[in-house]
Design a protein around this motif. Structure first.
Motif, PDB file in Angstrom:
ATOM      1  N   ASN A   1       0.814  -1.221   0.000  1.00 16.83           N
ATOM      2  CA  ASN A   1       0.000   0.000   0.000  1.00 16.83           C
ATOM      3  C   ASN A   1       0.847   1.270   0.000  1.00 16.83           C
ATOM      4  N   GLN A   2       2.007   1.199  -0.653  1.00 18.15           N
ATOM      5  CA  GLN A   2       2.873   2.369  -0.717  1.00 18.15           C
ATOM      6  C   GLN A   2       2.181   3.568  -1.365  1.00 18.15           C
ATOM      7  N   ARG A   3       1.397   3.308  -2.397  1.00 20.56           N
ATOM      8  CA  ARG A   3       0.712   4.414  -3.068  1.00 20.56           C
ATOM      9  C   ARG A   3      -0.288   5.078  -2.131  1.00 20.56           C
ATOM     10  N   LEU A   4      -1.086   4.260  -1.415  1.00 21.39           N
ATOM     11  CA  LEU A   4      -2.053   4.807  -0.470  1.00 21.39           C
ATOM     12  C   LEU A   4      -1.357   5.616   0.611  1.00 21.39           C
ATOM     13  N   LEU A   5      -0.274   5.104   1.166  1.00 17.33           N
ATOM     14  CA  LEU A   5       0.466   5.827   2.198  1.00 17.33           C
ATOM     15  C   LEU A   5       0.942   7.183   1.682  1.00 17.33           C
ATOM     16  N   GLY A   6       1.454   7.197   0.461  1.00 17.27           N
ATOM     17  CA  GLY A   6       1.920   8.449  -0.128  1.00 17.27           C
ATOM     18  C   GLY A   6       0.792   9.435  -0.373  1.00 17.27           C
ATOM     19  N   GLU A   7      -0.353   8.930  -0.830  1.00 18.18           N
ATOM     20  CA  GLU A   7      -1.489   9.811  -1.105  1.00 18.18           C
ATOM     21  C   GLU A   7      -2.048  10.411   0.179  1.00 18.18           C
ATOM     22  N   VAL A   8      -2.121   9.606   1.234  1.00 17.48           N
ATOM     23  CA  VAL A   8      -2.623  10.120   2.508  1.00 17.48           C
ATOM     24  C   VAL A   8      -1.686  11.179   3.065  1.00 17.48           C
ATOM     25  N   LEU A   9      -0.392  10.917   3.029  1.00 21.74           N
ATOM     26  CA  LEU A   9       0.572  11.906   3.519  1.00 21.74           C
ATOM     27  C   LEU A   9       0.503  13.185   2.696  1.00 21.74           C
ATOM     28  N   ASP A  10       0.389  13.059   1.386  1.00 20.65           N
ATOM     29  CA  ASP A  10       0.304  14.246   0.521  1.00 20.65           C
ATOM     30  C   ASP A  10      -0.922  15.082   0.850  1.00 20.65           C
ATOM     31  N   GLU A  11      -2.030  14.426   1.173  1.00 20.75           N
ATOM     32  CA  GLU A  11      -3.232  15.198   1.489  1.00 20.75           C
ATOM     33  C   GLU A  11      -3.067  15.967   2.788  1.00 20.75           C
ATOM     34  N   PHE A  12      -2.436  15.360   3.789  1.00 24.23           N
ATOM     35  CA  PHE A  12      -2.172  16.102   5.020  1.00 24.23           C
ATOM     36  C   PHE A  12      -1.253  17.287   4.748  1.00 24.23           C
ATOM     37  N   ARG A  13      -0.281  17.104   3.879  1.00 21.86           N
ATOM     38  CA  ARG A  13       0.623  18.213   3.555  1.00 21.86           C
ATOM     39  C   ARG A  13      -0.112  19.332   2.835  1.00 21.86           C
ATOM     40  N   ALA A  14      -1.069  18.961   2.011  1.00 20.30           N
ATOM     41  CA  ALA A  14      -1.794  19.961   1.236  1.00 20.30           C
ATOM     42  C   ALA A  14      -2.898  20.638   2.034  1.00 20.30           C
ATOM     43  N   SER A  15      -3.542  19.891   2.925  1.00 22.74           N
ATOM     44  CA  SER A  15      -4.742  20.405   3.605  1.00 22.74           C
ATOM     45  C   SER A  15      -4.500  20.882   5.020  1.00 22.74           C
ATOM     46  N   GLY A  16      -3.384  20.489   5.622  1.00 21.82           N
ATOM     47  CA  GLY A  16      -3.118  20.893   6.994  1.00 21.82           C
ATOM     48  C   GLY A  16      -3.782  19.974   8.003  1.00 21.82           C
ATOM     49  N   PRO A  17      -3.788  20.373   9.282  1.00 18.90           N
ATOM     50  CA  PRO A  17      -4.302  19.494  10.344  1.00 18.90           C
ATOM     51  C   PRO A  17      -5.765  19.113  10.137  1.00 18.90           C
ATOM     52  N   MET A  18      -6.065  17.833  10.346  1.00 19.33           N
ATOM     53  CA  MET A  18      -7.442  17.356  10.232  1.00 19.33           C
ATOM     54  C   MET A  18      -7.564  15.982  10.871  1.00 19.33           C
ATOM     55  N   ARG A  19      -8.818  15.583  11.072  1.00 17.87           N
ATOM     56  CA  ARG A  19      -9.108  14.233  11.543  1.00 17.87           C
ATOM     57  C   ARG A  19      -8.964  13.256  10.377  1.00 17.87           C
ATOM     58  N   ILE A  20      -8.767  11.991  10.701  1.00 22.24           N
ATOM     59  CA  ILE A  20      -8.634  10.995   9.644  1.00 22.24           C
ATOM     60  C   ILE A  20      -9.911  10.931   8.816  1.00 22.24           C
ATOM     61  N   LYS A  21     -11.066  11.031   9.460  1.00 25.83           N
ATOM     62  CA  LYS A  21     -12.304  10.900   8.704  1.00 25.83           C
ATOM     63  C   LYS A  21     -12.559  12.088   7.775  1.00 25.83           C
ATOM     64  N   ASP A  22     -11.758  13.150   7.919  1.00 27.69           N
ATOM     65  CA  ASP A  22     -11.886  14.291   7.010  1.00 27.69           C
ATOM     66  C   ASP A  22     -11.080  14.111   5.729  1.00 27.69           C
ATOM     67  N   LEU A  23     -10.285  13.049   5.651  1.00 27.29           N
ATOM     68  CA  LEU A  23      -9.504  12.804   4.435  1.00 27.29           C
ATOM     69  C   LEU A  23     -10.422  12.655   3.231  1.00 27.29           C
ATOM     70  N   ASP A  24     -10.086  13.361   2.161  1.00 21.18           N
ATOM     71  CA  ASP A  24     -10.852  13.267   0.920  1.00 21.18           C
ATOM     72  C   ASP A  24     -10.184  12.235   0.016  1.00 21.18           C
ATOM     73  N   HIS A  25     -10.375  10.974   0.375  1.00 18.82           N
ATOM     74  CA  HIS A  25      -9.738   9.890  -0.369  1.00 18.82           C
ATOM     75  C   HIS A  25     -10.779   8.820  -0.650  1.00 18.82           C
ATOM     76  N   PRO A  26     -10.784   8.230  -1.839  1.00 17.07           N
ATOM     77  CA  PRO A  26     -11.823   7.242  -2.164  1.00 17.07           C
ATOM     78  C   PRO A  26     -11.855   6.031  -1.226  1.00 17.07           C
ATOM     79  N   GLN A  27     -10.742   5.737  -0.581  1.00 19.97           N
ATOM     80  CA  GLN A  27     -10.737   4.598   0.350  1.00 19.97           C
ATOM     81  C   GLN A  27     -11.120   4.991   1.773  1.00 19.97           C
ATOM     82  N   ASN A  28     -11.398   6.287   1.961  1.00 25.09           N
ATOM     83  CA  ASN A  28     -11.780   6.757   3.299  1.00 25.09           C
ATOM     84  C   ASN A  28     -13.300   6.843   3.388  1.00 25.09           C
ATOM     85  N   VAL A  29     -13.920   5.688   3.524  1.00 18.51           N
ATOM     86  CA  VAL A  29     -15.380   5.605   3.587  1.00 18.51           C
ATOM     87  C   VAL A  29     -15.772   4.824   4.831  1.00 18.51           C
ATOM     88  N   PRO A  30     -16.951   5.154   5.411  1.00 13.21           N
ATOM     89  CA  PRO A  30     -17.388   4.370   6.578  1.00 13.21           C
ATOM     90  C   PRO A  30     -17.619   2.921   6.192  1.00 13.21           C
TER      91      PRO A  30
END
Length: 403
Positions: free
Chosen positions: A125-154
Protein backbone atom coordinates in the motif's frame (compact mmCIF):
# COMPACT_ATOMS: atom_id res chain seq x y z
CA UNK A 1 26.96 -3.57 51.69
CA UNK A 2 23.78 -3.22 49.63
CA UNK A 3 21.20 -1.14 51.45
CA UNK A 4 18.10 -3.08 52.54
CA UNK A 5 14.63 -1.53 52.54
CA UNK A 6 11.54 -2.82 54.24
CA UNK A 7 8.50 -3.38 52.06
CA UNK A 8 6.72 -0.58 53.92
CA UNK A 9 9.61 1.79 53.10
CA UNK A 10 9.40 0.79 49.43
CA UNK A 11 5.67 1.59 49.44
CA UNK A 12 6.30 5.00 50.99
CA UNK A 13 9.00 5.72 48.42
CA UNK A 14 6.67 4.75 45.57
CA UNK A 15 3.85 6.98 46.81
CA UNK A 16 6.24 9.87 47.41
CA UNK A 17 7.92 9.58 44.02
CA UNK A 18 4.54 9.67 42.30
CA UNK A 19 3.64 13.00 43.88
CA UNK A 20 0.80 11.57 45.96
CA UNK A 21 2.43 12.53 49.27
CA UNK A 22 2.17 16.28 48.84
CA UNK A 23 -0.31 18.95 49.93
CA UNK A 24 -2.65 19.88 47.13
CA UNK A 25 -2.27 23.41 45.79
CA UNK A 26 -4.90 25.96 46.79
CA UNK A 27 -5.40 26.80 43.13
CA UNK A 28 -4.72 24.55 40.15
CA UNK A 29 -3.62 26.42 37.05
CA UNK A 30 -1.67 25.52 33.90
CA UNK A 31 1.64 25.60 35.79
CA UNK A 32 0.40 22.95 38.26
CA UNK A 33 -0.81 20.77 35.39
CA UNK A 34 2.50 21.07 33.56
CA UNK A 35 4.46 20.17 36.69
CA UNK A 36 2.45 17.01 37.29
CA UNK A 37 2.68 15.91 33.65
CA UNK A 38 6.44 16.43 33.86
CA UNK A 39 6.59 14.35 37.06
CA UNK A 40 4.62 11.49 35.49
CA UNK A 41 6.26 11.76 32.07
CA UNK A 42 3.12 10.72 30.20
CA UNK A 43 -0.64 10.62 30.60
CA UNK A 44 -2.00 7.35 29.27
CA UNK A 45 -5.05 7.65 27.04
CA UNK A 46 -8.09 5.41 26.97
CA UNK A 47 -11.47 5.78 25.30
CA UNK A 48 -13.65 4.65 28.23
CA UNK A 49 -15.45 7.58 29.87
CA UNK A 50 -18.04 5.85 32.06
CA UNK A 51 -16.62 7.90 34.96
CA UNK A 52 -13.96 10.06 33.30
CA UNK A 53 -11.34 9.54 30.62
CA UNK A 54 -8.13 8.15 32.02
CA UNK A 55 -5.79 11.04 31.24
CA UNK A 56 -7.66 13.41 33.57
CA UNK A 57 -7.59 11.06 36.54
CA UNK A 58 -3.88 11.01 37.55
CA UNK A 59 -4.01 14.81 37.78
CA UNK A 60 -7.21 14.69 39.85
CA UNK A 61 -5.60 12.11 42.16
CA UNK A 62 -2.65 14.43 42.81
CA UNK A 63 -4.15 17.91 42.56
CA UNK A 64 -7.78 17.46 43.53
CA UNK A 65 -10.52 19.26 41.67
CA UNK A 66 -9.24 21.12 38.63
CA UNK A 67 -10.82 22.68 35.58
CA UNK A 68 -10.74 19.97 32.94
CA UNK A 69 -11.04 22.57 30.20
CA UNK A 70 -7.69 24.00 31.39
CA UNK A 71 -6.07 20.64 30.58
CA UNK A 72 -7.99 20.50 27.29
CA UNK A 73 -6.56 23.88 26.31
CA UNK A 74 -3.07 22.84 27.34
CA UNK A 75 -3.09 19.66 25.25
CA UNK A 76 -5.37 20.98 22.45
CA UNK A 77 -8.27 18.63 23.15
CA UNK A 78 -11.91 19.31 22.28
CA UNK A 79 -11.01 21.99 19.81
CA UNK A 80 -10.16 22.01 16.14
CA UNK A 81 -6.43 22.46 16.62
CA UNK A 82 -4.65 24.17 13.76
CA UNK A 83 -1.11 24.09 15.13
CA UNK A 84 1.05 22.05 17.46
CA UNK A 85 1.28 23.19 21.06
CA UNK A 86 3.57 21.98 23.85
CA UNK A 87 2.11 18.44 23.88
CA UNK A 88 1.52 15.66 21.41
CA UNK A 89 0.85 11.91 21.54
CA UNK A 90 2.89 8.82 20.93
CA UNK A 91 3.25 5.18 21.98
CA UNK A 92 5.19 6.11 25.11
CA UNK A 93 4.03 3.31 27.42
CA UNK A 94 0.70 2.92 25.54
CA UNK A 95 -0.87 5.70 23.49
CA UNK A 96 -0.16 8.67 25.72
CA UNK A 97 0.14 12.42 25.94
CA UNK A 98 3.75 13.60 26.20
CA UNK A 99 5.66 16.84 25.71
CA UNK A 100 6.67 17.71 22.16
CA UNK A 101 10.15 18.21 23.64
CA UNK A 102 10.29 14.43 24.18
CA UNK A 103 9.59 13.60 20.52
CA UNK A 104 13.32 13.12 19.73
CA UNK A 105 13.60 10.44 22.47
CA UNK A 106 11.31 8.19 20.43
CA UNK A 107 13.08 8.47 17.04
CA UNK A 108 14.48 4.95 17.46
CA UNK A 109 10.97 3.62 18.09
CA UNK A 110 9.60 5.25 14.98
CA UNK A 111 12.45 3.83 12.92
CA UNK A 112 12.31 0.25 14.16
CA UNK A 113 11.10 -2.48 11.79
CA UNK A 114 7.40 -3.24 11.73
CA UNK A 115 6.15 -6.74 12.45
CA UNK A 116 6.04 -8.86 9.26
CA UNK A 117 2.28 -8.59 8.68
CA UNK A 118 2.40 -4.79 8.96
CA UNK A 119 5.49 -4.53 6.76
CA UNK A 120 3.74 -6.65 4.15
CA UNK A 121 0.67 -4.39 4.24
CA UNK A 122 2.82 -1.27 3.93
CA UNK A 123 4.71 -2.71 0.97
CA UNK A 124 1.43 -3.44 -0.77
CA UNK A 125 0.00 0.00 0.00
CA UNK A 126 2.87 2.37 -0.72
CA UNK A 127 0.71 4.41 -3.07
CA UNK A 128 -2.05 4.81 -0.47
CA UNK A 129 0.47 5.83 2.20
CA UNK A 130 1.92 8.45 -0.13
CA UNK A 131 -1.49 9.81 -1.10
CA UNK A 132 -2.62 10.12 2.51
CA UNK A 133 0.57 11.91 3.52
CA UNK A 134 0.30 14.25 0.52
CA UNK A 135 -3.23 15.20 1.49
CA UNK A 136 -2.17 16.10 5.02
CA UNK A 137 0.62 18.21 3.56
CA UNK A 138 -1.79 19.96 1.24
CA UNK A 139 -4.74 20.41 3.60
CA UNK A 140 -3.12 20.89 6.99
CA UNK A 141 -4.30 19.49 10.34
CA UNK A 142 -7.44 17.36 10.23
CA UNK A 143 -9.11 14.23 11.54
CA UNK A 144 -8.63 10.99 9.64
CA UNK A 145 -12.30 10.90 8.70
CA UNK A 146 -11.89 14.29 7.01
CA UNK A 147 -9.50 12.80 4.43
CA UNK A 148 -10.85 13.27 0.92
CA UNK A 149 -9.74 9.89 -0.37
CA UNK A 150 -11.82 7.24 -2.16
CA UNK A 151 -10.74 4.60 0.35
CA UNK A 152 -11.78 6.76 3.30
CA UNK A 153 -15.38 5.61 3.59
CA UNK A 154 -17.39 4.37 6.58
CA UNK A 155 -17.50 0.60 6.83
CA UNK A 156 -20.59 -1.36 7.74
CA UNK A 157 -20.10 -0.55 11.42
CA UNK A 158 -19.50 3.17 10.87
CA UNK A 159 -16.29 5.20 11.24
CA UNK A 160 -15.11 3.17 14.23
CA UNK A 161 -14.69 0.17 11.92
CA UNK A 162 -11.35 1.12 10.43
CA UNK A 163 -10.88 1.43 6.68
CA UNK A 164 -7.62 1.27 4.73
CA UNK A 165 -7.13 5.04 4.79
CA UNK A 166 -7.40 4.95 8.58
CA UNK A 167 -4.68 2.32 8.84
CA UNK A 168 -2.48 4.28 6.46
CA UNK A 169 -2.76 7.45 8.57
CA UNK A 170 -2.21 5.51 11.79
CA UNK A 171 0.95 3.88 10.43
CA UNK A 172 2.22 7.25 9.21
CA UNK A 173 1.75 8.54 12.75
CA UNK A 174 3.59 5.56 14.24
CA UNK A 175 6.43 6.13 11.76
CA UNK A 176 6.59 9.85 12.60
CA UNK A 177 5.44 11.27 9.26
CA UNK A 178 2.29 12.56 10.96
CA UNK A 179 2.03 14.19 14.39
CA UNK A 180 -0.96 14.59 16.69
CA UNK A 181 -1.65 18.30 17.22
CA UNK A 182 -4.79 17.79 19.33
CA UNK A 183 -8.15 16.06 19.49
CA UNK A 184 -11.72 16.94 18.58
CA UNK A 185 -14.38 14.92 20.45
CA UNK A 186 -11.55 12.54 21.29
CA UNK A 187 -10.64 12.01 17.62
CA UNK A 188 -7.01 12.68 16.79
CA UNK A 189 -6.18 15.72 14.71
CA UNK A 190 -3.07 14.94 12.69
CA UNK A 191 -0.70 17.07 10.67
CA UNK A 192 2.38 16.46 8.55
CA UNK A 193 5.40 16.40 10.88
CA UNK A 194 7.47 18.55 8.53
CA UNK A 195 4.82 21.27 8.73
CA UNK A 196 4.33 21.49 12.49
CA UNK A 197 7.33 20.14 14.41
CA UNK A 198 9.67 22.88 15.69
CA UNK A 199 13.32 22.48 14.62
CA UNK A 200 14.44 21.29 18.08
CA UNK A 201 11.88 18.46 18.01
CA UNK A 202 13.20 17.15 14.69
CA UNK A 203 16.49 16.11 16.22
CA UNK A 204 17.01 12.39 16.75
CA UNK A 205 18.52 11.14 19.97
CA UNK A 206 20.57 7.97 19.34
CA UNK A 207 18.82 4.83 20.55
CA UNK A 208 21.26 3.97 23.36
CA UNK A 209 21.17 7.51 24.75
CA UNK A 210 17.39 7.70 24.47
CA UNK A 211 16.84 4.44 26.31
CA UNK A 212 19.19 5.45 29.13
CA UNK A 213 17.23 8.68 29.52
CA UNK A 214 13.85 6.92 29.43
CA UNK A 215 14.98 4.44 32.10
CA UNK A 216 16.41 7.27 34.21
CA UNK A 217 13.06 9.02 34.09
CA UNK A 218 11.26 5.80 34.96
CA UNK A 219 13.50 5.38 37.99
CA UNK A 220 12.68 8.90 39.20
CA UNK A 221 8.95 8.34 38.63
CA UNK A 222 8.98 5.05 40.52
CA UNK A 223 11.50 5.92 43.24
CA UNK A 224 12.42 2.29 43.81
CA UNK A 225 11.97 -0.36 41.14
CA UNK A 226 13.08 -3.66 39.69
CA UNK A 227 14.43 -4.06 36.18
CA UNK A 228 11.03 -5.26 34.97
CA UNK A 229 9.37 -2.22 36.56
CA UNK A 230 11.79 0.18 34.90
CA UNK A 231 11.42 -1.50 31.52
CA UNK A 232 7.63 -1.33 31.64
CA UNK A 233 7.38 2.42 32.26
CA UNK A 234 8.41 3.23 28.65
CA UNK A 235 7.27 -0.26 27.54
CA UNK A 236 10.72 -1.63 26.68
CA UNK A 237 11.89 -5.22 26.71
CA UNK A 238 13.76 -6.17 29.86
CA UNK A 239 16.82 -7.09 27.80
CA UNK A 240 16.77 -3.61 26.24
CA UNK A 241 16.55 -1.89 29.61
CA UNK A 242 19.30 -3.93 31.32
CA UNK A 243 22.29 -2.14 29.81
CA UNK A 244 20.68 1.24 30.50
CA UNK A 245 20.37 0.31 34.18
CA UNK A 246 24.04 -0.68 34.26
CA UNK A 247 24.96 2.68 32.72
CA UNK A 248 22.89 4.58 35.27
CA UNK A 249 24.46 2.63 38.15
CA UNK A 250 27.92 3.48 36.85
CA UNK A 251 26.93 7.16 36.73
CA UNK A 252 25.59 7.10 40.27
CA UNK A 253 22.02 7.73 39.10
CA UNK A 254 20.80 4.41 40.54
CA UNK A 255 21.71 2.71 43.80
CA UNK A 256 21.28 -1.07 44.07
CA UNK A 257 19.05 -1.97 47.00
CA UNK A 258 17.26 -5.03 48.34
CA UNK A 259 13.58 -4.89 49.30
CA UNK A 260 12.18 -7.32 51.84
CA UNK A 261 10.03 -9.92 50.12
CA UNK A 262 11.21 -9.09 46.59
CA UNK A 263 13.03 -11.87 44.82
CA UNK A 264 14.42 -9.46 42.23
CA UNK A 265 17.19 -6.90 42.54
CA UNK A 266 15.89 -3.35 42.97
CA UNK A 267 17.32 0.14 42.43
CA UNK A 268 16.73 3.42 44.21
CA UNK A 269 16.76 6.63 42.19
CA UNK A 270 19.42 9.16 43.13
CA UNK A 271 17.99 11.87 45.35
CA UNK A 272 14.91 9.88 46.27
CA UNK A 273 14.20 10.26 49.97
CA UNK A 274 12.89 7.46 52.15
CA UNK A 275 10.03 9.14 54.01
CA UNK A 276 9.16 7.87 57.47
CA UNK A 277 5.48 8.43 56.80
CA UNK A 278 3.31 9.42 53.86
CA UNK A 279 -0.08 11.08 53.90
CA UNK A 280 -2.15 10.31 50.84
CA UNK A 281 -5.76 9.63 49.94
CA UNK A 282 -6.74 9.18 46.30
CA UNK A 283 -8.89 7.34 43.83
CA UNK A 284 -6.59 6.00 41.12
CA UNK A 285 -7.21 5.44 37.45
CA UNK A 286 -6.71 1.84 36.26
CA UNK A 287 -3.98 3.45 34.14
CA UNK A 288 -2.29 5.43 36.90
CA UNK A 289 1.49 4.88 36.93
CA UNK A 290 1.34 3.77 40.56
CA UNK A 291 -0.66 0.68 39.53
CA UNK A 292 -0.43 0.32 35.74
CA UNK A 293 2.22 -2.41 35.93
CA UNK A 294 0.16 -5.08 37.65
CA UNK A 295 3.08 -7.24 38.90
CA UNK A 296 4.53 -4.20 40.65
CA UNK A 297 1.19 -3.33 42.29
CA UNK A 298 0.95 -6.89 43.56
CA UNK A 299 4.56 -6.96 44.78
CA UNK A 300 4.38 -3.55 46.47
CA UNK A 301 0.87 -3.50 47.86
CA UNK A 302 -0.31 -7.11 47.81
CA UNK A 303 -3.00 -5.79 45.46
CA UNK A 304 -4.04 -8.08 42.63
CA UNK A 305 -5.77 -5.97 40.00
CA UNK A 306 -7.10 -6.90 36.59
CA UNK A 307 -9.05 -4.45 34.47
CA UNK A 308 -12.68 -5.52 34.11
CA UNK A 309 -13.96 -3.47 31.18
CA UNK A 310 -13.22 -6.22 28.68
CA UNK A 311 -14.87 -9.00 30.71
CA UNK A 312 -18.50 -10.17 30.43
CA UNK A 313 -20.60 -8.77 33.26
CA UNK A 314 -20.94 -12.14 34.97
CA UNK A 315 -17.14 -12.40 35.29
CA UNK A 316 -16.57 -8.99 36.88
CA UNK A 317 -15.68 -9.45 40.52
CA UNK A 318 -15.66 -5.79 41.53
CA UNK A 319 -17.53 -4.02 38.74
CA UNK A 320 -16.85 -2.40 35.36
CA UNK A 321 -14.62 0.68 35.75
CA UNK A 322 -12.82 -0.15 38.98
CA UNK A 323 -10.59 2.46 40.64
CA UNK A 324 -8.05 1.37 43.28
CA UNK A 325 -8.30 3.36 46.51
CA UNK A 326 -5.05 4.63 48.03
CA UNK A 327 -4.81 5.65 51.69
CA UNK A 328 -1.31 6.62 52.85
CA UNK A 329 0.95 3.79 51.66
CA UNK A 330 -1.71 1.13 51.14
CA UNK A 331 -4.23 0.19 48.48
CA UNK A 332 -7.18 -0.43 50.76
CA UNK A 333 -10.11 -0.95 48.42
CA UNK A 334 -11.72 -0.51 45.01
CA UNK A 335 -14.76 1.38 43.78
CA UNK A 336 -16.65 1.04 40.50
CA UNK A 337 -17.80 4.51 39.49
CA UNK A 338 -20.21 5.76 36.85
CA UNK A 339 -20.95 9.42 36.19
CA UNK A 340 -24.68 9.55 35.42
CA UNK A 341 -24.59 13.06 34.01
CA UNK A 342 -28.21 13.09 32.94
CA UNK A 343 -29.41 12.36 36.49
CA UNK A 344 -26.64 14.41 38.14
CA UNK A 345 -25.49 11.41 40.18
CA UNK A 346 -22.15 9.71 40.77
CA UNK A 347 -23.14 6.07 40.97
CA UNK A 348 -20.96 3.82 43.10
CA UNK A 349 -21.84 0.51 41.48
CA UNK A 350 -19.55 -1.56 43.70
CA UNK A 351 -17.39 -0.73 46.73
CA UNK A 352 -14.97 -3.28 48.14
CA UNK A 353 -12.58 -2.99 51.08
CA UNK A 354 -9.50 -5.21 50.91
CA UNK A 355 -9.52 -8.07 53.43
CA UNK A 356 -6.38 -6.81 55.12
CA UNK A 357 -7.97 -3.40 55.67
CA UNK A 358 -11.39 -4.55 56.84
CA UNK A 359 -10.42 -4.27 60.52
CA UNK A 360 -9.86 -0.53 60.01
CA UNK A 361 -13.08 0.09 58.11
CA UNK A 362 -14.28 2.95 60.33
CA UNK A 363 -10.97 4.81 60.15
CA UNK A 364 -10.62 4.32 56.38
CA UNK A 365 -14.22 5.20 55.63
CA UNK A 366 -13.68 8.63 57.16
CA UNK A 367 -10.76 9.15 54.74
CA UNK A 368 -12.44 7.77 51.61
CA UNK A 369 -16.03 9.05 51.76
CA UNK A 370 -14.86 12.65 51.10
CA UNK A 371 -12.98 11.44 48.01
CA UNK A 372 -16.25 10.21 46.52
CA UNK A 373 -17.97 13.50 47.31
CA UNK A 374 -15.05 15.36 45.76
CA UNK A 375 -15.17 13.17 42.63
CA UNK A 376 -18.88 13.93 42.23
CA UNK A 377 -18.34 17.67 42.64
CA UNK A 378 -15.44 17.60 40.15
CA UNK A 379 -17.77 16.01 37.62
CA UNK A 380 -20.49 18.56 38.32
CA UNK A 381 -22.73 15.92 39.93
CA UNK A 382 -24.95 16.77 42.87
CA UNK A 383 -25.16 13.41 44.61
CA UNK A 384 -23.27 10.20 45.37
CA UNK A 385 -25.56 7.18 45.16
CA UNK A 386 -24.59 3.63 46.08
CA UNK A 387 -26.39 1.46 43.56
CA UNK A 388 -24.59 -1.86 43.85
CA UNK A 389 -23.11 -4.38 46.26
CA UNK A 390 -19.73 -4.67 47.94
CA UNK A 391 -18.10 -5.20 51.31
CA UNK A 392 -17.53 -1.46 51.75
CA UNK A 393 -20.88 -0.25 50.41
CA UNK A 394 -22.81 -0.02 53.74
CA UNK A 395 -20.12 1.96 55.57
CA UNK A 396 -19.33 4.33 52.71
CA UNK A 397 -23.00 4.87 51.94
CA UNK A 398 -23.67 5.85 55.54
CA UNK A 399 -20.70 8.23 55.60
CA UNK A 400 -21.27 10.03 52.29
CA UNK A 401 -23.08 13.36 52.67
CA UNK A 402 -26.63 13.54 51.38
CA UNK A 403 -27.76 16.44 49.16
Amino acid sequence: MVRRLSLAAARRIAVDAQGLNRPRPAKVGPASLRREIARLGVLQLDTVNVFERSHYLPLFSRLGRFDRTALDRLIHHDQRATKLGAYTEYLAHEAAILPVADWPLWAWHRARPEKPSTAKWMAANQRLLGEVLDEFRASGPMRIKDLDHPQNVPTAGGWWNKNEAYWAATLLWRRGDLVVVGRDRFERILAAADDVLPPEARAEVPQDEAIVELIRRASVAYGVATLADLADYPRLKVATARSAVETLVSRGELEPVEVDGWAQQAWLARGQRVPRTVTAAALLSPFDPLVWFRPRAERLFGFRYRISIYKPAAQREHGYYVLPVLVDDELVGRVDLKADRKAGILRVQHAHIEPGAAGRSAELTVRVAPLLAEAAAWQGLAEVAFTGPGTWTPALSAACPRP
